[in-house]
Write a protein that holds these residues in place. Structure first.
Motif, PDB file in Angstrom:
ATOM      1  N   GLY A  14      33.675  44.848  41.382  1.00  0.00           N
ATOM      2  CA  GLY A  14      34.538  44.458  42.666  1.00  0.00           C
ATOM      3  C   GLY A  14      34.953  43.003  42.626  1.00  0.00           C
ATOM      4  N   ALA A  15      34.084  42.069  42.444  1.00  0.00           N
ATOM      5  CA  ALA A  15      34.355  40.709  42.266  1.00  0.00           C
ATOM      6  C   ALA A  15      35.474  40.287  41.570  1.00  0.00           C
ATOM      7  CB  ALA A  15      33.351  39.710  42.092  1.00  0.00           C
ATOM      8  N   LEU A  16      35.425  40.986  40.273  1.00  0.00           N
ATOM      9  CA  LEU A  16      36.501  40.620  39.259  1.00  0.00           C
ATOM     10  C   LEU A  16      37.776  41.473  39.819  1.00  0.00           C
ATOM     11  CD1 LEU A  16      34.350  41.232  35.931  1.00  0.00           C
ATOM     12  CD2 LEU A  16      35.439  39.065  36.697  1.00  0.00           C
ATOM     13  N   GLU A  17      37.778  42.565  40.362  1.00  0.00           N
ATOM     14  CA  GLU A  17      38.918  43.264  40.709  1.00  0.00           C
ATOM     15  C   GLU A  17      39.521  42.493  41.901  1.00  0.00           C
ATOM     16  OE1 GLU A  17      40.315  46.420  40.547  1.00  0.00           O
ATOM     17  OE2 GLU A  17      39.005  46.955  38.952  1.00  0.00           O
ATOM     18  N   ALA A  18      38.954  41.768  42.699  1.00  0.00           N
ATOM     19  CA  ALA A  18      39.324  40.543  43.792  1.00  0.00           C
ATOM     20  C   ALA A  18      39.791  39.609  43.119  1.00  0.00           C
ATOM     21  CB  ALA A  18      38.305  40.243  44.957  1.00  0.00           C
ATOM     22  N   GLU A  19      39.438  39.129  41.862  1.00  0.00           N
ATOM     23  CA  GLU A  19      39.702  38.060  41.336  1.00  0.00           C
ATOM     24  C   GLU A  19      41.124  38.112  40.700  1.00  0.00           C
ATOM     25  OE1 GLU A  19      36.618  35.345  38.758  1.00  0.00           O
ATOM     26  OE2 GLU A  19      37.875  36.499  37.689  1.00  0.00           O
ATOM     27  N   GLU A  20      41.415  39.700  40.291  1.00  0.00           N
ATOM     28  CA  GLU A  20      42.692  40.007  39.735  1.00  0.00           C
ATOM     29  C   GLU A  20      43.752  40.261  40.864  1.00  0.00           C
ATOM     30  OE1 GLU A  20      41.155  42.964  37.398  1.00  0.00           O
ATOM     31  OE2 GLU A  20      40.280  41.550  35.916  1.00  0.00           O
ATOM     32  N   GLY A  21      43.324  40.194  42.084  1.00  0.00           N
ATOM     33  CA  GLY A  21      44.245  40.242  43.169  1.00  0.00           C
ATOM     34  C   GLY A  21      44.482  41.733  43.879  1.00  0.00           C
ATOM     35  N   HIS A  22      43.233  42.548  43.421  1.00  0.00           N
ATOM     36  CA  HIS A  22      43.200  44.031  44.111  1.00  0.00           C
ATOM     37  C   HIS A  22      42.378  43.837  45.252  1.00  0.00           C
ATOM     38  CE1 HIS A  22      44.880  45.411  40.446  1.00  0.00           C
ATOM     39  NE2 HIS A  22      44.054  44.818  39.533  1.00  0.00           N
ATOM     40  N   ALA A  23      42.511  44.814  46.195  1.00  0.00           N
ATOM     41  CA  ALA A  23      41.825  44.924  47.417  1.00  0.00           C
ATOM     42  C   ALA A  23      40.595  45.748  46.994  1.00  0.00           C
ATOM     43  CB  ALA A  23      42.680  45.793  48.620  1.00  0.00           C
ATOM     44  N   PRO A  47      25.585  34.381  40.024  1.00  0.00           N
ATOM     45  CA  PRO A  47      25.545  33.717  41.012  1.00  0.00           C
ATOM     46  C   PRO A  47      27.086  32.904  41.629  1.00  0.00           C
ATOM     47  CG  PRO A  47      24.504  32.044  39.789  1.00  0.00           C
ATOM     48  CD  PRO A  47      24.534  33.448  38.970  1.00  0.00           C
ATOM     49  N   GLU A  48      27.713  32.556  40.507  1.00  0.00           N
ATOM     50  CA  GLU A  48      29.017  31.882  40.763  1.00  0.00           C
ATOM     51  C   GLU A  48      30.044  32.630  41.170  1.00  0.00           C
ATOM     52  OE1 GLU A  48      26.580  29.261  38.256  1.00  0.00           O
ATOM     53  OE2 GLU A  48      27.181  31.095  38.131  1.00  0.00           O
ATOM     54  N   LEU A  49      29.898  33.897  40.272  1.00  0.00           N
ATOM     55  CA  LEU A  49      31.093  34.899  40.716  1.00  0.00           C
ATOM     56  C   LEU A  49      30.651  35.568  42.025  1.00  0.00           C
ATOM     57  CD1 LEU A  49      33.253  36.753  39.813  1.00  0.00           C
ATOM     58  CD2 LEU A  49      31.456  38.261  38.665  1.00  0.00           C
ATOM     59  N   LEU A  50      29.437  36.137  42.172  1.00  0.00           N
ATOM     60  CA  LEU A  50      29.423  36.901  43.374  1.00  0.00           C
ATOM     61  C   LEU A  50      29.630  35.791  44.654  1.00  0.00           C
ATOM     62  CD1 LEU A  50      26.532  39.223  42.684  1.00  0.00           C
ATOM     63  CD2 LEU A  50      28.854  39.462  42.538  1.00  0.00           C
ATOM     64  N   ARG A  51      29.064  34.760  44.637  1.00  0.00           N
ATOM     65  CA  ARG A  51      29.432  33.838  45.790  1.00  0.00           C
ATOM     66  C   ARG A  51      30.657  33.346  46.211  1.00  0.00           C
ATOM     67  NH1 ARG A  51      30.258  32.522  49.921  1.00  0.00           N
ATOM     68  NH2 ARG A  51      29.231  30.990  51.152  1.00  0.00           N
ATOM     69  N   SER A  52      31.703  33.557  45.007  1.00  0.00           N
ATOM     70  CA  SER A  52      33.042  33.188  45.141  1.00  0.00           C
ATOM     71  C   SER A  52      33.807  34.262  46.099  1.00  0.00           C
ATOM     72  CB  SER A  52      33.630  32.833  43.612  1.00  0.00           C
ATOM     73  OG  SER A  52      33.777  34.102  43.046  1.00  0.00           O
ATOM     74  N   ARG A  53      32.965  35.629  45.849  1.00  0.00           N
ATOM     75  CA  ARG A  53      33.708  36.674  46.378  1.00  0.00           C
ATOM     76  C   ARG A  53      32.938  37.388  47.593  1.00  0.00           C
ATOM     77  NH1 ARG A  53      39.192  36.543  45.554  1.00  0.00           N
ATOM     78  NH2 ARG A  53      39.488  35.414  43.638  1.00  0.00           N
ATOM     79  N   ALA A  54      31.961  36.730  47.888  1.00  0.00           N
ATOM     80  CA  ALA A  54      31.005  37.222  48.965  1.00  0.00           C
ATOM     81  C   ALA A  54      31.665  37.945  50.221  1.00  0.00           C
ATOM     82  CB  ALA A  54      29.981  35.984  49.402  1.00  0.00           C
ATOM     83  N   GLY A  55      32.721  37.392  50.587  1.00  0.00           N
ATOM     84  CA  GLY A  55      33.509  37.977  51.767  1.00  0.00           C
ATOM     85  C   GLY A  55      34.041  39.261  51.543  1.00  0.00           C
ATOM     86  N   VAL A 268      30.907  46.155  34.016  1.00  0.00           N
ATOM     87  CA  VAL A 268      31.827  45.338  34.837  1.00  0.00           C
ATOM     88  C   VAL A 268      33.213  45.613  34.875  1.00  0.00           C
ATOM     89  CG1 VAL A 268      30.035  43.463  34.338  1.00  0.00           C
ATOM     90  CG2 VAL A 268      32.305  43.529  32.808  1.00  0.00           C
ATOM     91  N   GLY A 269      33.722  46.778  34.136  1.00  0.00           N
ATOM     92  CA  GLY A 269      34.849  47.224  34.255  1.00  0.00           C
ATOM     93  C   GLY A 269      35.885  46.539  33.146  1.00  0.00           C
ATOM     94  N   LEU A 270      37.042  46.837  32.869  1.00  0.00           N
ATOM     95  CA  LEU A 270      38.034  46.429  32.442  1.00  0.00           C
ATOM     96  C   LEU A 270      39.283  46.254  33.069  1.00  0.00           C
ATOM     97  CD1 LEU A 270      37.579  48.072  28.690  1.00  0.00           C
ATOM     98  CD2 LEU A 270      37.076  45.752  29.274  1.00  0.00           C
ATOM     99  N   PRO A 271      40.189  45.252  32.653  1.00  0.00           N
ATOM    100  CA  PRO A 271      41.484  45.043  33.457  1.00  0.00           C
ATOM    101  C   PRO A 271      42.613  46.112  32.813  1.00  0.00           C
ATOM    102  CG  PRO A 271      41.239  43.445  31.722  1.00  0.00           C
ATOM    103  CD  PRO A 271      39.982  44.123  31.712  1.00  0.00           C
ATOM    104  N   ALA A 272      43.590  46.031  33.544  1.00  0.00           N
ATOM    105  CA  ALA A 272      44.646  47.304  33.317  1.00  0.00           C
ATOM    106  C   ALA A 272      45.478  46.609  32.128  1.00  0.00           C
ATOM    107  CB  ALA A 272      45.482  47.419  34.553  1.00  0.00           C
ATOM    108  N   THR A 273      45.397  45.736  31.538  1.00  0.00           N
ATOM    109  CA  THR A 273      45.846  44.800  30.508  1.00  0.00           C
ATOM    110  C   THR A 273      45.448  45.338  29.260  1.00  0.00           C
ATOM    111  OG1 THR A 273      44.454  43.161  30.531  1.00  0.00           O
ATOM    112  CG2 THR A 273      46.689  42.825  31.369  1.00  0.00           C
ATOM    113  N   VAL A 274      44.455  46.289  29.070  1.00  0.00           N
ATOM    114  CA  VAL A 274      43.804  46.983  27.868  1.00  0.00           C
ATOM    115  C   VAL A 274      44.846  47.896  27.344  1.00  0.00           C
ATOM    116  CG1 VAL A 274      41.923  47.870  26.547  1.00  0.00           C
ATOM    117  CG2 VAL A 274      41.480  46.245  28.647  1.00  0.00           C
TER     118      VAL A 274
END
Length: 366
Positions: A14-23, A47-55, A268-274
């Motif tokens: 989910g944090a990576l999805e948010a990083e990629e601009g997805h809700a 911890p860095e990844l999860l804290r950056s998208r904790a909200g 952790v999933g893969l992006p849509a660019t694969v």
């Protein structure tokens, strides 16, 4: 353990999805305790990844407070890691030794544009094989040292054995250790030749200094083939971030790389660019391979670290590309590079028998 790992995978994805601009929707902890979740965060270095998208993830306050404490506790180490990364690279560069920095802070900047997006660790340097001896002298002359039980020098038989059949040496330092590489993998056919990697290098800003690092496609191939990477979700996070660039799929990927991508997709999933052709190849990865990757995710680090030569041989066979690779597998079975480290002989006549004797003693003790 499995429930906590499943929750952690959902949070990281989910944090990576948010990083990629997805809700993304909040991810409830369910029956997993905050303590078990945080143990997984530490274990998998995210911890860095999860804290950056904790909200966006809806993490409860007690979890956020511990994540903040984790990051505060690592801040000083990150500053030291930055300083030591630049110091080690400048040391070699000033002496005319061509090198690049990879993994660590350089990879963080390459994948996110931020130096603090992943935790600190060792400093990884790549040099040409013929420059390893000079790099060794520079590092040891500036305070870094090999372990006292393996302090080999270029004049020794052990150095020549490690140089030929190994790919890295670790130098201990007061601030950060340095892993000196002359190849990215012990298996010659598993990764591109070092001169090609150096020629394709790009640069990133580390501590205000422009430092060369692996080109994105080379970093992607290295991580995808880095078979120990399955023990940490952080490595699979790096892989997903690099996979956002369609250019990394320009060349066909070998089997081990496809297995790593399959492990990433399952966690952790893969992006849509694969590309579809890569997804189709991933679909053909056996379930048994994914089960092994899952087992690696759940193993304590200390247990995994003791797997030894058997794992090296198994991984090596998967990366065989040419006759030299078969020689590498044979040497790994008979007299692996690390077996030479305690030997002080200057010649093979004295070194080989001593190395075999020490290896036999270790096998008997096991």
């Amino acid at each position: 353990m499995s429930a906590a790992l499943d929750l952690l995978c959902r949070l990281v994805s989910g944090a990576l999805e948010a990083e990629e601009g997805h809700a993304v929707d909040p991810v409830p902890l369910g029956d997993v305790t905050a303590r078990d979740l945080l143990d997984g965060v530490r274990r998998h270095r995210v911890p860095e990844l999860l804290r950056s998208r904790a909200g966006e993830l809806g993490l409860p306050g007690e979890v956020v407070r511990v994540l903040d404490a984790m990051l505060a506790g690592s801040r000083q180490r990150h500053l030291v890691h930055t300083f030591e990364t630049v110091r080690a690279w400048r040391l070699l560069d000033a002496a005319g030794v061509e090198s690049l920095v990879f993994k660590g802070i350089a990879l963080s900047v390459l994948t996110t544009g931020r130096p603090d997006a992943r935790g600190a660790g060792d400093v990884d340097l790549l040099v040409r094989p013929e420059a390893a001896a000079e790099a060794h002298r520079l590092l040891t002359g500036s305070g870094w040292a090999l372990h006292e039980q393996g302090r080999i020098e270029p004049e020794m038989w052990a150095w020549r054995h490690v140089q030929r059949w190994g790919h890295t040496l670790t130098y201990l330092g007061a601030g950060a250790d340095v892993d000196l590489h002359w190849r990215l993998d012990a298996m010659p056919g598993a990764q591109p030749e070092t001169p090609d990697l150096l020629a394709r290098a790009t640069t990133v800003a580390v501590g205000g200094t422009q430092v060369p690092t692996l080109a994105p496609a080379d970093a992607f191939r290295h991580l995808a083939g880095h078979r120990e990477g399955w023990i940490w979700l952080r490595t699979l996070v790096d892989l997903r971030r690099l996979a956002r660039d369609p250019a990394v799929f320009a060349q066909e990927l070998p089997g081990p790389a496809l297995t790593s991508l399959a492990a990433a997709r399952a966690t952790v999933g893969l992006p849509a660019t694969v590309p579809d052709r890569v997804l189709a190849a991933i679909d053909r990865i056996p379930d048994a391979a994914l089960a092994r990757a899952r087992a690696h995710h759940e193993l304590p680090i200390a247990v995994f670290g003791g797997a030894g030569t058997a794992r090296e041989v198994r991984n090596g066979m998967a990366a065989v590309r040419r006759p030299r690779d078969l020689q590498q597998v044979a040497v790994t079975l008979v007299l692996p590079p690390h077996a030479a480290l305690p030997v002080r002989s200057a010649t093979a006549w004295g070194g080989v028998p001593r190395a075999f004797a020490l290896r036999a003693q270790r096998l008997v003790r096991r």
